[in-house]
Design a protein around this motif. Structure first.
Motif, PDB file in Angstrom:
ATOM      1  N   ASP A  27      36.362  38.518  47.628  1.00 21.16           N
ATOM      2  CA  ASP A  27      37.230  37.884  46.614  1.00 21.16           C
ATOM      3  C   ASP A  27      36.595  36.702  45.872  1.00 21.16           C
ATOM      4  O   ASP A  27      37.241  36.118  45.005  1.00 21.16           O
ATOM      5  CB  ASP A  27      38.567  37.399  47.228  1.00 21.16           C
ATOM      6  CG  ASP A  27      39.612  38.502  47.366  1.00 21.16           C
ATOM      7  OD1 ASP A  27      39.324  39.648  46.966  1.00 21.16           O
ATOM      8  OD2 ASP A  27      40.714  38.210  47.868  1.00 21.16           O
ATOM      9  N   HIS A 146      42.531  37.414  42.104  1.00 26.16           N
ATOM     10  CA  HIS A 146      41.150  37.114  42.476  1.00 26.16           C
ATOM     11  C   HIS A 146      40.278  37.579  41.315  1.00 26.16           C
ATOM     12  O   HIS A 146      40.444  38.669  40.786  1.00 26.16           O
ATOM     13  CB  HIS A 146      40.763  37.795  43.794  1.00 26.16           C
ATOM     14  CG  HIS A 146      41.308  39.180  43.923  1.00 26.16           C
ATOM     15  ND1 HIS A 146      40.631  40.275  43.463  1.00 26.16           N
ATOM     16  CD2 HIS A 146      42.470  39.634  44.413  1.00 26.16           C
ATOM     17  CE1 HIS A 146      41.361  41.356  43.684  1.00 26.16           C
ATOM     18  NE2 HIS A 146      42.480  40.995  44.255  1.00 26.16           N
ATOM     19  N   THR A 191      43.738  50.196  46.184  1.00 25.86           N
ATOM     20  CA  THR A 191      43.390  48.790  46.467  1.00 25.86           C
ATOM     21  C   THR A 191      44.463  48.154  47.343  1.00 25.86           C
ATOM     22  O   THR A 191      44.159  47.391  48.269  1.00 25.86           O
ATOM     23  CB  THR A 191      43.246  48.012  45.140  1.00 25.86           C
ATOM     24  OG1 THR A 191      42.220  48.631  44.390  1.00 25.86           O
ATOM     25  CG2 THR A 191      42.861  46.556  45.369  1.00 25.86           C
ATOM     26  N   ARG A 195      43.733  46.482  50.891  1.00 25.28           N
ATOM     27  CA  ARG A 195      44.019  45.064  51.171  1.00 25.28           C
ATOM     28  C   ARG A 195      45.021  44.920  52.317  1.00 25.28           C
ATOM     29  O   ARG A 195      44.929  44.003  53.119  1.00 25.28           O
ATOM     30  CB  ARG A 195      44.538  44.338  49.913  1.00 25.28           C
ATOM     31  CG  ARG A 195      43.471  44.200  48.838  1.00 25.28           C
ATOM     32  CD  ARG A 195      43.948  43.383  47.661  1.00 25.28           C
ATOM     33  NE  ARG A 195      43.889  41.946  47.874  1.00 25.28           N
ATOM     34  CZ  ARG A 195      42.811  41.187  47.755  1.00 25.28           C
ATOM     35  NH1 ARG A 195      41.648  41.718  47.443  1.00 25.28           N
ATOM     36  NH2 ARG A 195      42.869  39.884  47.952  1.00 25.28           N
ATOM     37  N   GLY A 268      33.807  46.574  45.748  1.00 26.90           N
ATOM     38  CA  GLY A 268      35.200  46.127  45.628  1.00 26.90           C
ATOM     39  C   GLY A 268      36.005  46.627  46.807  1.00 26.90           C
ATOM     40  O   GLY A 268      35.589  46.513  47.958  1.00 26.90           O
ATOM     41  N   ALA A 269      37.165  47.217  46.501  1.00 27.83           N
ATOM     42  CA  ALA A 269      38.016  47.744  47.565  1.00 27.83           C
ATOM     43  C   ALA A 269      37.686  49.203  47.878  1.00 27.83           C
ATOM     44  O   ALA A 269      38.382  49.843  48.659  1.00 27.83           O
ATOM     45  CB  ALA A 269      39.477  47.605  47.152  1.00 27.83           C
TER      46      ALA A 269
HETATM   47  N1  HSE Z   1      37.963  41.572  46.137  1.00 29.55           N
HETATM   48  C1  HSE Z   1      38.857  42.669  45.939  1.00 29.55           C
HETATM   49  C2  HSE Z   1      39.009  43.440  47.236  1.00 29.55           C
HETATM   50  C3  HSE Z   1      38.311  43.568  44.869  1.00 29.55           C
HETATM   51  O1  HSE Z   1      37.993  43.702  47.871  1.00 29.55           O
HETATM   52  O2  HSE Z   1      40.137  43.769  47.608  1.00 29.55           O
HETATM   53  C4  HSE Z   1      39.267  44.654  44.488  1.00 29.55           C
HETATM   54  O3  HSE Z   1      40.299  44.201  43.680  1.00 29.55           O
END
Ligand code: HSE
Length: 316
Positions: A27, A146, A191, A195, A268-269
């Motif tokens: 993030d 983020h 995502t 998360r 990323g995610a």
């Molecule tokens: N930093 C974020 C995550 C990127 O890894 O969830 C994806 O929105």
């Protein structure tokens, strides 16, 4: 500002894909790719208000209502800030990258919307000043706040976010030979899910280890020290929790490292995976090795080889 005097008739912009987290900084770190990316057209209109008149490449998935659309909402947020929510503007959105891929697709659209409208108005704000408005668009899509995709897509390069709340963002140096191989496997990873599975707590030991890797990576960028980079590109916090979402994650990672990548993890995610490499030839080899693992198990995939994009969003 006089609306009819200052506005250009039409602008077309490109906003690039980006790699959130850049392996070591969940993030708070992200980098821009040269491709893929979205194209957004903004044009003045005699009809009051912001209207989305065309969306392509989205398989009908994106809403035309500006308030509900990532690019539209970012543009509206900017117009409201400028005190001109009723100016007549048409937007065209051309999606040129996969959705839900871990490549910052919604961030690119949000950046494109805010950047295109700002250009159309004769650039009343600087690029960096557009960050909060692009963030509003991204927030609409992701629900989170983020900047690790929006900031690199807008500004280019490798960006460290010292505070997401205050949008305190800083560009880091990019060594000349740094290349990314990004492979997008066609599996769905939301995502939101990626998360929601993360534990809110980490151990002191994990904190110490990951801080060392983040500090090591940043130092390596300043010194163009590829050996330190190779030792630092590790994620001991997020990767172990998310690896299960990507089929053959560990085999793909090993294939990239065996082909010479400095480091490889989730982009990323996810589900895309990124390998950072010294030189384009190594990135090609690592990318092909990663692709081969996905392909062997029947997972369709796409490879993007890219230098770090120093420009971010640009006018075409
Ligand atoms: N930093 C974020 C995550 C990127 O890894 O969830 C994806 O929105």
């Amino acid at each position: 500002m006089q609306y009819h005097e200052i506005m250009k008739k039409e602008v077309r912009v490109f906003a690039p894909a980006s790699v959130g987290n850049a392996i070591v900084g969940f993030d708070i770190l992200g980098l821009a790719l040269t491709k893929p990316g979205d194209e957004i057209v903004a044009r003045r209109s005699d009809v009051p208000g912001l209207r989305i008149v065309s969306i392509t490449g989205d398989e009908g998935k994106l809403p035309y209502e500006a308030e509900k659309n990532t690019a539209g909402f970012a543009a509206l947020s900017l117009l409201r800030h400028l005190g001109q929510p009723d100016w007549g503007i048409e937007l065209e959105i051309h999606k040129r990258m996969p959705f839900g891929s871990g490549l910052g697709s919604s961030a690119a659209s949000a950046v494109g919307g805010a950047y295109a409208v700002n250009l159309l108005l004769g650039s009343p704000l600087s690029k960096k000043e557009l960050l909060p408005f692009a963030m509003h668009g991204e927030q609409l899509a992701s629900g989170g706040f983020h900047a690790d995709n929006v900031a690199p897509s807008l500004l280019g390069g490798i960006i460290l976010i010292c505070s997401n709340q205050n949008l305190d963002v800083h560009s880091l140096p990019v060594p000349d030979e740094l290349f990314a191989a990004v492979v997008y496997p066609e599996v769905e990873v939301l995502t939101k899910t990626a998360r929601s599975i993360l534990s809110p707590n980490i151990s002191l030991r994990q904190h110490i280890e990951q801080s060392g890797f983040l500090g090591g990576f940043v130092t390596a960028l300043f010194r163009s020290d590829y050996e330190l980079m190779a030792r630092s590109l590790r994620d001991v916090i997020i990767e172990p929790q998310r690896a299960q979402l990507i089929p053959n994650f560990h085999q793909v990672q090993s294939a990239a490292l065996s082909a010479g990548a400095l480091g490889c993890s989730i982009s990323g995610a996810g589900p895309s995976m990124i390998a950072l490499c010294r030189g384009e030839a190594v990135a090609q080899a690592a990318g092909q090795a990663m692709q081969a693992v996905f392909s062997e198990t029947g997972i369709r995939n796409e490879l993007f080889i890219s230098a770090v994009n120093p420009h971010g969003a640009i006018e075409l």
